[in-house]
Design a protein around this motif. Structure first.
Motif, short mmCIF file in Angstrom:
data_model
loop_
_atom_site.label_atom_id
_atom_site.label_comp_id
_atom_site.label_asym_id
_atom_site.label_seq_id
_atom_site.Cartn_x
_atom_site.Cartn_y
_atom_site.Cartn_z
N ARG A 59 -11.28 -88.62 -13.57
CA ARG A 59 -12.23 -87.57 -13.22
C ARG A 59 -11.74 -86.16 -13.54
NH1 ARG A 59 -16.48 -89.08 -9.67
NH2 ARG A 59 -17.19 -91.12 -10.44
N GLY A 60 -10.43 -85.93 -13.58
CA GLY A 60 -9.96 -84.58 -13.87
C GLY A 60 -8.52 -84.37 -13.45
N PRO A 61 -8.01 -83.14 -13.61
CA PRO A 61 -6.60 -82.86 -13.32
C PRO A 61 -6.34 -82.51 -11.87
CG PRO A 61 -7.65 -80.89 -14.16
CD PRO A 61 -8.71 -81.96 -14.16
N ARG A 62 -5.09 -82.64 -11.50
CA ARG A 62 -4.62 -82.11 -10.22
C ARG A 62 -4.31 -80.62 -10.42
NH1 ARG A 62 0.43 -83.32 -7.87
NH2 ARG A 62 0.67 -82.25 -5.86
N ILE A 63 -4.74 -79.80 -9.50
CA ILE A 63 -4.46 -78.36 -9.55
C ILE A 63 -3.32 -78.07 -8.57
CG2 ILE A 63 -5.41 -76.04 -9.32
CD1 ILE A 63 -6.70 -77.80 -11.51
N PRO A 64 -2.20 -77.52 -9.05
CA PRO A 64 -1.06 -77.27 -8.16
C PRO A 64 -1.39 -76.23 -7.10
CG PRO A 64 -0.72 -76.19 -10.26
CD PRO A 64 -1.95 -77.05 -10.42
N CYS A 65 -0.83 -76.41 -5.91
CA CYS A 65 -1.15 -75.54 -4.78
C CYS A 65 0.12 -75.17 -4.04
CB CYS A 65 -2.12 -76.24 -3.84
SG CYS A 65 -1.47 -77.77 -3.14
N ALA A 66 -0.04 -74.36 -3.01
CA ALA A 66 1.11 -73.89 -2.23
C ALA A 66 1.83 -75.04 -1.53
CB ALA A 66 0.65 -72.86 -1.20
N THR A 67 1.09 -76.05 -1.10
CA THR A 67 1.72 -77.20 -0.46
C THR A 67 2.64 -77.93 -1.44
OG1 THR A 67 -0.09 -77.51 1.10
CG2 THR A 67 1.29 -79.43 0.67
N GLU A 110 10.92 -75.43 -5.48
CA GLU A 110 11.43 -74.84 -6.71
C GLU A 110 10.81 -73.45 -6.93
OE1 GLU A 110 13.72 -75.95 -8.71
OE2 GLU A 110 14.01 -77.95 -7.86
N PRO A 111 11.62 -72.43 -7.26
CA PRO A 111 11.09 -71.09 -7.49
C PRO A 111 10.02 -71.08 -8.59
CG PRO A 111 13.48 -71.04 -7.37
CD PRO A 111 13.10 -72.48 -7.42
N GLY A 112 8.92 -70.38 -8.32
CA GLY A 112 7.86 -70.25 -9.32
C GLY A 112 7.25 -71.57 -9.74
N TRP A 113 7.24 -72.54 -8.83
CA TRP A 113 6.84 -73.89 -9.21
C TRP A 113 5.41 -73.98 -9.73
CZ3 TRP A 113 8.40 -78.06 -11.14
CH2 TRP A 113 7.62 -79.22 -11.12
N VAL A 114 4.45 -73.34 -9.10
CA VAL A 114 3.06 -73.45 -9.54
C VAL A 114 2.90 -72.93 -10.96
CG1 VAL A 114 0.71 -72.60 -9.16
CG2 VAL A 114 2.05 -73.43 -7.23
N LYS A 115 3.52 -71.79 -11.27
CA LYS A 115 3.42 -71.24 -12.63
C LYS A 115 4.11 -72.14 -13.64
CE LYS A 115 2.94 -66.34 -11.48
NZ LYS A 115 3.52 -64.97 -11.63
N PHE A 153 4.70 -75.43 -13.42
CA PHE A 153 3.94 -76.67 -13.55
C PHE A 153 2.69 -76.44 -14.39
CE2 PHE A 153 0.85 -79.82 -12.01
CZ PHE A 153 1.58 -80.99 -12.08
N THR A 154 2.01 -75.32 -14.15
CA THR A 154 0.80 -74.99 -14.90
C THR A 154 1.11 -74.75 -16.37
OG1 THR A 154 -0.24 -74.04 -12.92
CG2 THR A 154 -1.13 -73.38 -15.07
N ALA A 155 2.17 -74.02 -16.66
CA ALA A 155 2.52 -73.72 -18.04
C ALA A 155 2.85 -74.98 -18.83
CB ALA A 155 3.70 -72.76 -18.08
N HIS A 156 3.44 -75.96 -18.18
CA HIS A 156 3.78 -77.22 -18.87
C HIS A 156 2.52 -77.98 -19.27
CE1 HIS A 156 5.95 -80.73 -20.09
NE2 HIS A 156 5.50 -81.47 -19.08
N GLY A 157 1.48 -77.89 -18.46
CA GLY A 157 0.18 -78.43 -18.85
C GLY A 157 0.00 -79.93 -18.75
N HIS A 158 0.80 -80.60 -17.94
CA HIS A 158 0.65 -82.05 -17.75
C HIS A 158 0.46 -82.32 -16.25
CE1 HIS A 158 1.83 -83.40 -21.85
NE2 HIS A 158 2.43 -82.23 -21.85
N PRO A 159 -0.78 -82.20 -15.76
CA PRO A 159 -1.01 -82.21 -14.31
C PRO A 159 -1.17 -83.58 -13.67
CG PRO A 159 -3.06 -81.80 -15.43
CD PRO A 159 -2.02 -81.91 -16.51
N GLY A 160 -1.29 -84.64 -14.44
CA GLY A 160 -1.67 -85.92 -13.88
C GLY A 160 -3.16 -85.97 -13.65
N ALA A 161 -3.67 -87.16 -13.36
CA ALA A 161 -5.12 -87.35 -13.30
C ALA A 161 -5.58 -87.85 -11.93
CB ALA A 161 -5.57 -88.35 -14.36
N TYR A 162 -6.63 -87.20 -11.43
CA TYR A 162 -7.35 -87.74 -10.29
C TYR A 162 -8.36 -88.77 -10.80
CZ TYR A 162 -5.82 -84.48 -6.65
OH TYR A 162 -5.09 -83.79 -5.72
#
Length: 235
Positions: free
Chosen positions: A130-138, A145-150, A152-161
């Motif tokens: 159905r779509g990607p996982r969007i990284p969040c504060a949790t 990890e410092p700057g984890w959301v940025k 993870f997003t920059a790498h562009g491989h979020p996994g699939a819901y």
């Protein structure tokens, strides 16, 4: 349209999250993101996000129903190859389930799956991408990890819901077969790029009409605001 994955595509681990504290101090809260391997999971359609069963995996704790769970986010799937990538990047071991995934795969390029693709898993279960996982504060608090959301997003491989089209039991070692692949060609990574602000990706996703109606409308509204903000004010 039908296609098949390599014979090596399989489930490496199935994972369930119990209620555990995440974060520190005032930001500490209960979450089920810290999932641990188990012998089997049962998958089923949990129904509406707010009024249904929450997770598509019975026994999997889901604390934030405003942003997670429901039919379109019933089961979260991550490729072991991505955990291995981050192991090397972070210099630490990453066990199956650490990203909050219910299913850890091997030999399957999860992020390049076309939205709407169906996977047959094991003998009975059938999942629909159905779509990607969007990284969040949790997620960031859990990884620590410092700057984890940025990052993870920059790498562009979020996994699939995935939604559950046919319920069943999934266990490590189960094979995964790709059954039906829509012709629009919009992948999980493309949708993730659209949610991350790539306007070209947004246009591709909206033209394909591959998202649920509510998410399609939300993406339309988001890009309309972004374009309005970018338009110079008239003199």
């Amino acid at each position: 349209m039908s296609s098949h994955t390599p014979s090596s595509a399989q489930v490496l681990s199935v994972n369930v999250g119990r209620a555990r504290m995440v974060g520190q101090g005032r930001r500490a809260h209960v979450s089920g993101i810290d999932k641990r391997p188990t012998t089997t999971i049962t998958v089923r359609d949990p129904g509406d996000r707010l009024t249904g069963a929450g997770s598509g995996v019975p026994g999997d704790h889901l604390a934030d129903r405003k942003h997670h769970g429901g039919t379109s986010q019933a089961v979260y799937v991550v490729a072991r190859e991505q955990l291995d990538h981050w192991q090397a990047e972070l210099g630490r071991d990453l066990a199956p389930g650490v990203f909050g995934e219910n299913v850890t795969t091997g030999g399957l390029v999860v992020d390049d799956a076309v939205v709407g693709t169906t996977w047959h898993v094991g003998d009975h279960a059938q999942l629909e991408v159905r779509g990607p996982r969007i990284p969040c504060a949790t997620f960031a608090a859990h990884l620590g990890e410092p700057g984890w959301v940025k990052r993870f997003t920059a790498h562009g491989h979020p996994g699939a819901y995935c939604a559950v089209l046919r319920p069943g039991t999934i266990r490590a070692g189960d094979g995964i077969r790709v059954h039906a692949v829509p012709g629009h060609g919009v992948t999980v990574r493309t949708v993730f790029s659209a949610y991350s602000g790539d306007l070209e990706a947004v246009d591709l996703v909206l033209r394909a009409g591959c998202l649920p109606a509510e998410e399609h409308a939300e993406l339309e509204a988001r890009v309309a605001r972004r374009r309005a903000d970018a338009t110079p004010a008239a003199d």
